[in-house]
Design a protein around this motif. Structure first.
Motif, PDB file in Angstrom:
ATOM      1  N   ALA A   1       0.582  -1.547  -0.126  1.00  0.00           N
ATOM      2  CA  ALA A   1       0.052  -0.030  -0.032  1.00  0.00           C
ATOM      3  C   ALA A   1       1.122   1.346   0.535  1.00  0.00           C
ATOM      4  O   ALA A   1       0.635   1.872  -0.816  1.00  0.00           O
ATOM      5  CB  ALA A   1      -0.798  -0.115   1.074  1.00  0.00           C
ATOM      6  N   ILE A   2       2.194   1.147   0.387  1.00  0.00           N
ATOM      7  CA  ILE A   2       2.934   2.129   0.955  1.00  0.00           C
ATOM      8  C   ILE A   2       3.264   2.823  -0.874  1.00  0.00           C
ATOM      9  O   ILE A   2       3.594   3.162  -0.838  1.00  0.00           O
ATOM     10  CB  ILE A   2       4.538   1.785   1.964  1.00  0.00           C
ATOM     11  N   GLY A   3       4.153   1.836  -1.132  1.00  0.00           N
ATOM     12  CA  GLY A   3       4.395   1.403  -2.363  1.00  0.00           C
ATOM     13  C   GLY A   3       3.086   2.171  -3.151  1.00  0.00           C
ATOM     14  O   GLY A   3       3.619   3.017  -3.993  1.00  0.00           O
ATOM     15  N   ARG A   4       1.938   1.816  -3.258  1.00  0.00           N
ATOM     16  CA  ARG A   4       1.040   2.081  -4.438  1.00  0.00           C
ATOM     17  C   ARG A   4       1.516   3.871  -4.051  1.00  0.00           C
ATOM     18  O   ARG A   4       0.669   4.516  -5.611  1.00  0.00           O
ATOM     19  CB  ARG A   4      -0.489   1.839  -3.929  1.00  0.00           C
ATOM     20  N   ILE A   5       1.080   4.220  -3.282  1.00  0.00           N
ATOM     21  CA  ILE A   5       1.225   5.368  -2.893  1.00  0.00           C
ATOM     22  C   ILE A   5       2.627   6.574  -2.926  1.00  0.00           C
ATOM     23  O   ILE A   5       2.015   7.371  -3.873  1.00  0.00           O
ATOM     24  CB  ILE A   5       1.440   5.803  -1.130  1.00  0.00           C
ATOM     25  N   ARG A   6       3.568   6.568  -2.935  1.00  0.00           N
ATOM     26  CA  ARG A   6       4.032   6.454  -3.298  1.00  0.00           C
ATOM     27  C   ARG A   6       4.676   6.418  -4.477  1.00  0.00           C
ATOM     28  O   ARG A   6       4.846   6.977  -5.747  1.00  0.00           O
ATOM     29  CB  ARG A   6       5.973   5.945  -2.991  1.00  0.00           C
ATOM     30  N   ASN A   7       4.219   6.046  -5.486  1.00  0.00           N
ATOM     31  CA  ASN A   7       4.049   5.911  -6.433  1.00  0.00           C
ATOM     32  C   ASN A   7       2.816   6.320  -7.595  1.00  0.00           C
ATOM     33  O   ASN A   7       3.458   6.753  -8.257  1.00  0.00           O
ATOM     34  CB  ASN A   7       3.800   4.226  -7.408  1.00  0.00           C
ATOM     35  N   GLN A   8       1.784   6.694  -6.828  1.00  0.00           N
ATOM     36  CA  GLN A   8       0.551   7.670  -7.336  1.00  0.00           C
ATOM     37  C   GLN A   8      -0.303   8.836  -7.673  1.00  0.00           C
ATOM     38  O   GLN A   8       0.122   9.505  -8.062  1.00  0.00           O
ATOM     39  CB  GLN A   8      -1.270   6.379  -7.300  1.00  0.00           C
ATOM     40  N   ARG A   9       0.963   9.353  -5.854  1.00  0.00           N
ATOM     41  CA  ARG A   9       0.664  10.642  -4.682  1.00  0.00           C
ATOM     42  C   ARG A   9       1.588  11.018  -5.101  1.00  0.00           C
ATOM     43  O   ARG A   9       1.605  12.418  -5.053  1.00  0.00           O
ATOM     44  CB  ARG A   9      -0.688  10.241  -3.751  1.00  0.00           C
ATOM     45  N   PHE A  10       2.934  10.307  -4.975  1.00  0.00           N
ATOM     46  CA  PHE A  10       4.322  11.092  -4.824  1.00  0.00           C
ATOM     47  C   PHE A  10       5.398  11.100  -5.888  1.00  0.00           C
ATOM     48  O   PHE A  10       4.834  10.142  -7.100  1.00  0.00           O
ATOM     49  CB  PHE A  10       4.578  10.476  -3.969  1.00  0.00           C
ATOM     50  N   GLY A  11       5.647  12.178  -6.230  1.00  0.00           N
ATOM     51  CA  GLY A  11       6.918  12.331  -7.035  1.00  0.00           C
ATOM     52  C   GLY A  11       7.790  12.862  -6.686  1.00  0.00           C
ATOM     53  O   GLY A  11       7.900  13.762  -5.610  1.00  0.00           O
TER      54      GLY A  11
END
Lengths: 238, 431
Positions: free
Chosen positions: A88-98
């Motif tokens: 889930a953390i990976g998904r946040i970094r991938n989709q919401r963070f640059g």
């Protein structure tokens, strides 16, 4: 523009709540962050400033979910990220963070376009859509004609613009930039900084900058000074 | 990350560092090359021997001989069954040499359940063979295999001997073609030949027979074959009307080919109770295939040693690669790639190395092997017609490729696990 610490703010995008981290073990163990609490709101531009070794990079890594705090909590939209699964953390970094790094971190043998669409590739976006979105971002950053060049064959300023394009391709909520102009001469650095702040203004992207460059920090709405792992002056308006 | 992207990335990464990939693939190549050749050698020799042994009898035939005397030392003389020449010698060298079969034995055999068509095989000692109307100087010695009439010959040309009928038919080995004055095997077919025998009174007779087939040179004796009718005729002539004790070297019997092993064993036990011994074609094949399996097993073991060494090469290559690409791995993890996918990427790279090495190795092995077959068949092994020393079966070649890919994949799991466990932040800090 938004002002700092209004009582009617909505849920902060990111909230650090009493965060401490340690490094090393045994007698060499030291505390990198000391009971830090901090809110980052949507649409803000925030500069984390401090001397080398002050803990500002560690603070950014915790905010960006790249590092887990040893104590305290990090809330993303009010949800406790310290309890989330790695996936889930990976998904946040991938989709919401640059991410924009000082050392660029481009894949050396891949083309500019392949580097830019890497977050989309990781997210499993189909090839055709990846190309379309990648090209759109490259157009914006005036790099379209470089799409088939090797990443290593670019100048420093071009490399950093490719990195910014990669950070933007997923249309993130927050861009984390760790000394984005640190490896560039001042003229190129200014251009790259202009680019970042233009995106922040035009698209309302939240910007979290780590820098010891005072000129760059001065362009942010909000400063957080870190000294020996603790917040010095919590909030100073620009 | 999509699986197709993962495969593309793995292939791309492998081809990126060419020198290292080449060296790793070379080690796998050696293993694949050796394993492909050794399995082909095993298959080729086994196939040849199977065809040879098929000559000894059909699949549903039991060859019955008198059981070997189990007592140590020389066999005691028995006026009823002992024969001066040991005519009970089995059709294979080394097969039990006991006494001969008597009419009483044949009657006993009739009582055994599960077998039918019990036929005694008469032996004849032929003097020579020549072409009808040919020169008397062109006569050549010939031996006739006792069980030729029930066997399937390994033919270079022509047809098998007919199982029934009264026509006199004969099969000759290929080496007789030229001396008898034929251009080639096809040319010889259909010719009438004369078979000479001497009877017990010392008088010589000739019998006409049609040459129906030419056999490949054989490992198991280069005898000719004669049809049942011809053997009967020759045996009659040889006896010259003198009343002989009827003794037979071998009898054949048929059993239901669909019988399972237990049923066949039951028949054999029943025959053994009569003091006789029954063997199927498989029994006769048994020893030879065991030896071949042993030899190919040893050769395969060498190939596997080469593969184990290659597996360590893969581990080393990928560990270096993981080390070198620490920052790239860190970046991918920072950008949200899961540990499982990173693991998949490196395992796929290992599997791709395995695929490259094994496909190259087996393709080159097949090319070399095909050339080698031609050279061997023309040179050292020309005496063994119809022998392809190396027989490449698609199934076993695919098996070799699959095995090596699996080994490579397993070797890759160790470095892949190390890559998957890296913390993005440590990897990004790594200089």
């Amino acid at each position: 523009m938004l002002t700092t610490s209004s009582p009617h703010r909505p849920e902060p995008l990111l909230r650090l709540d009493g965060v401490s981290t340690w490094y090393g073990r045994g007698s060499g163990r030291f505390r990198a962050l000391h009971d830090v609490s901090l809110d980052v709101h949507t649409g803000q531009s925030l500069a984390l400033v401090g001397k080398s070794g002050s803990g500002k990079s560690t603070l950014m890594h915790v905010l960006a979910l790249l590092d887990r705090p040893d104590e305290g909590r990090l809330l993303v939209d009010g949800v406790d990220a310290t309890r989330m699964s790695p996936r889930a953390i990976g998904r946040i970094r991938n989709q919401r963070f640059g991410f924009v790094f000082q050392q660029f971190f481009l894949v050396p043998d891949a083309t500019v376009l392949d580097n830019v669409v890497l977050p989309l590739t990781i997210a499993g976006v189909p090839l055709v859509e990846r190309r379309r979105r990648g090209m759109a971002v490259l157009e914006q950053l005036r790099l379209a004609e470089k799409k088939d060049n090797r990443a290593t064959a670019l100048s420093g300023g071009q490399k950093q613009r490719v990195v910014i394009a990669r950070a933007l391709v997923t249309e993130p909520d927050v861009v984390f930039a760790d000394e984005p102009t640190g490896n560039l001469d001042s003229a190129t650095g200014d251009l790259v900084a202009d680019e970042l702040f233009r995106l922040h203004r035009e698209r309302g992207i939240t910007l979290v900058l780590v820098t010891h460059d005072e000129d760059l920090a001065a362009r942010c709405e909000r400063h957080v000074v870190i000294r020996d792992g603790a917040l010095g002056r919590p909030e100073v308006a620009a | 990350m999509r699986t197709s992207d993962l495969v593309r990335a793995a292939v791309g990464n492998t081809l990126r560092s060419r020198v290292r990939t080449t060296l790793t693939v070379l080690a796998l190549f050696v293993g694949a090359f050796t394993l492909t050749l050794t399995t082909a050698l095993g298959a080729g020799v086994t196939d040849y021997v199977t065809r040879q042994v098929d000559q000894l009898g059909a699949q549903d035939v039991l060859v019955v001989t008198a059981a070997a005397d189990s007592a140590p030392g020389p066999a005691r003389y028995d006026p009823d069954t002992s024969t001066p020449s040991g005519a009970g010698a089995g059709p294979l060298p080394g097969a039990a040499a006991g006494g001969a079969l008597t009419e009483a034995d044949l009657e006993d055999l009739e009582t055994v359940a599960g077998i039918s068509d019990i036929e005694p095989v008469r032996t004849t000692a032929v003097d020579y063979v020549r072409v009808a109307g040919g020169d008397l100087d062109e006569r050549y010695q010939l031996t006739i295999a006792p069980t030729a009439s029930i066997a399937r010959a390994d033919l270079a040309a022509g047809e098998q001997l007919a199982a029934e009928g009264s026509a006199h038919e004969v099969l000759l080995p290929e080496e007789y073609v030229e001396p008898l004055g034929f251009a080639d095997a096809e040319d010889a077919l259909g010719t009438t030949v004369l078979v000479g025998v001497t009877d017990v009174l010392g008088e010589q007779h000739e019998v006409e027979a049609e040459l129906v087939g030419i056999t490949n040179p054989s490992l198991l004796g280069a005898g000719g074959g004669a049809g049942r009718a011809l053997v009967e005729e020759l045996a009659e002539l040889q006896g010259a009307g003198v009343d002989q004790r009827p003794l037979y070297a071998v009898a054949t019997a048929r059993f239901d080919p669909s019988s399972d092993d237990a049923a066949v064993q039951q028949i054999k036990d029943a025959v053994a109770d009569l003091g006789l011994s029954a063997q199927t074609v498989e029994d006769q094949l048994g020893l030879i295939t065991t030896v071949i399996a042993g030899i190919t097993g040893v050769l395969n073991a060498f190939a596997v040693v080469a593969l184990v060494a290659a597996a360590f090469g893969i581990v080393n290559t990928l560990l270096m690669s993981v080390q070198e690409r620490t920052r790239e791995i860190g970046l991918m993890k920072a950008l949200g790639m899961s540990g499982g996918r990173v693991f998949g990427l490196f395992s796929l790279e290992a599997a791709f190395l395995g695929l490259l090495g094994s496909v190259l190795g087996s393709v080159v092995a097949m090319a070399v092997g095909t050339g080698l077959n031609a050279v061997l068949a023309a040179g050292p092994l020309s005496a063994l017609g119809g022998l392809d020393v190396l027989l490449f079966r698609p199934g076993s070649v695919l098996g070799v490729v699959g095995l090596i890919v699996a080994i490579a994949f397993l070797a890759g799991t160790l470095p892949a696990r190390r890559a998957a466990r890296q913390e993005p932040i440590d990897a990004l800090r790594y200089e």
